[in-house]
Design an enzyme around this catalytic site. Sequence first.
Site, PDB file in Angstrom:
ATOM      1  N   SER A 175       0.874  -1.184   0.000  1.00 47.76           N
ATOM      2  CA  SER A 175       0.000   0.000   0.000  1.00 47.76           C
ATOM      3  C   SER A 175       0.901   1.221   0.000  1.00 47.76           C
ATOM      4  O   SER A 175       2.052   1.149   0.443  1.00 47.76           O
ATOM      5  CB  SER A 175      -0.860   0.004   1.269  1.00 47.76           C
ATOM      6  OG  SER A 175      -1.412   1.284   1.494  1.00 47.76           O
ATOM      7  N   TYR A 188      -2.796  -0.822  10.391  1.00 47.75           N
ATOM      8  CA  TYR A 188      -2.717  -1.064   8.943  1.00 47.75           C
ATOM      9  C   TYR A 188      -1.361  -0.580   8.382  1.00 47.75           C
ATOM     10  O   TYR A 188      -0.678  -1.308   7.646  1.00 47.75           O
ATOM     11  CB  TYR A 188      -3.873  -0.334   8.250  1.00 47.75           C
ATOM     12  CG  TYR A 188      -3.957  -0.585   6.764  1.00 47.75           C
ATOM     13  CD1 TYR A 188      -4.600  -1.713   6.270  1.00 47.75           C
ATOM     14  CD2 TYR A 188      -3.405   0.312   5.851  1.00 47.75           C
ATOM     15  CE1 TYR A 188      -4.677  -1.948   4.902  1.00 47.75           C
ATOM     16  CE2 TYR A 188      -3.477   0.091   4.487  1.00 47.75           C
ATOM     17  CZ  TYR A 188      -4.122  -1.042   4.015  1.00 47.75           C
ATOM     18  OH  TYR A 188      -4.194  -1.269   2.670  1.00 47.75           O
TER      19      TYR A 188
HETATM   20  C1  BGC Z   1      -6.211   1.589   1.925  1.00 44.27           C
HETATM   21  C2  BGC Z   1      -7.358   2.439   1.441  1.00 44.27           C
HETATM   22  C3  BGC Z   1      -6.901   3.858   1.176  1.00 44.27           C
HETATM   23  C4  BGC Z   1      -5.632   3.886   0.323  1.00 44.27           C
HETATM   24  C5  BGC Z   1      -5.072   5.290   0.170  1.00 44.27           C
HETATM   25  C6  BGC Z   1      -5.087   1.705   0.944  1.00 44.27           C
HETATM   26  O1  BGC Z   1      -4.020   0.871   1.286  1.00 44.27           O
HETATM   27  O2  BGC Z   1      -6.639   0.244   2.075  1.00 44.27           O
HETATM   28  O3  BGC Z   1      -8.395   2.428   2.406  1.00 44.27           O
HETATM   29  O4  BGC Z   1      -7.929   4.566   0.496  1.00 44.27           O
HETATM   30  O5  BGC Z   1      -4.660   3.051   0.897  1.00 44.27           O
HETATM   31  O6  BGC Z   1      -5.017   5.979   1.379  1.00 44.27           O
END
Ligand code: BGC
Length: 290
Positions: A175, A188
């Site tokens: 991410s 996260y």
């Molecule tokens: C998340 C999303 C978010 C995106 C940008 C992703 O890894 O799961 O919820 O919109 O990152 O912030």
Amino acid sequence: MSDPNPIHPASPAPDGAALPHTTYSKTLIGQPALVTGANSGIGRATAIGLARAGADVVVNYVTDPQSAEDVAHEITTFGGRAIALPADVSKEDEVVAMFAKAVDHFGTLHIVVSNAGLQRDSPFTQMTLEQWNTVIGVNLTGQFLCTREAARIFKARGVVPGVSVAAGKIICMSSVHQQIPWAGHANYAASKGGVMLLMKSIAQELAPYHIRVNAVAPGAIRTPINQSAWSTPEAYADLMKLVPYKRIGEPDDIAQACAWLASDASDYVTGATLFVDGGMTLYPGFATGG
Ligand code: BGC
């Protein structure tokens, strides 16, 4: 201001709207692939994209078997082969059993996309240990378990001449938050930061066996995980402040990146993170400040 990108409207598109049809070259024929969390969102698009590129696909899911069967069925409609297999990626016995079934079914695996992931958001001082453990369990431990099984299979088999010049390809779904801190999402962001160094460490360790390990780092992609960030015009406008390219990403944007990283076209690429984020990691605030 008029929409600078008429192909991708600057307001939420109707349900299911995707990129104008993108095509896949048949680069993955004879290379069975396993995609975790493949019954929705990015995983679903990636399973379908790899199948369009010629791969046989294992569609992993943990809940909602029908949605996984639907993905497998969609793959058969254009002549691909697919099987839906359940496993909670955070559970070692389930992961080991799923990989064994996958090999049993397709003979071997050449590509694993470790995609399954979730969010359990909370202000930090209120974050429960359960929220922390759930996210780390699926997003990080799940990637450890799945990439370990992949590496075992690839290393034991080696290169198959005529199929791929690599002995196997692992793609970790990361991410932008492997790099961008995210208040309210410490679990996260920590999981994705962990994925980055898991990916690089195993890339270093597995390169001598001709196993390539890379990550794709999506920005804001139109999937259920972040629906609140794009499903109203107000939310979408706010989101666009963070995206220099001024459109939300579509799941197929990520699937295309995975198909390339899985193919021999990227054979000299290992240990890399490919950001697919419309410029989200370019510090957009500095376009007008600093
Ligand atoms: C998340 C999303 C978010 C995106 C940008 C992703 O890894 O799961 O919820 O919109 O990152 O912030």
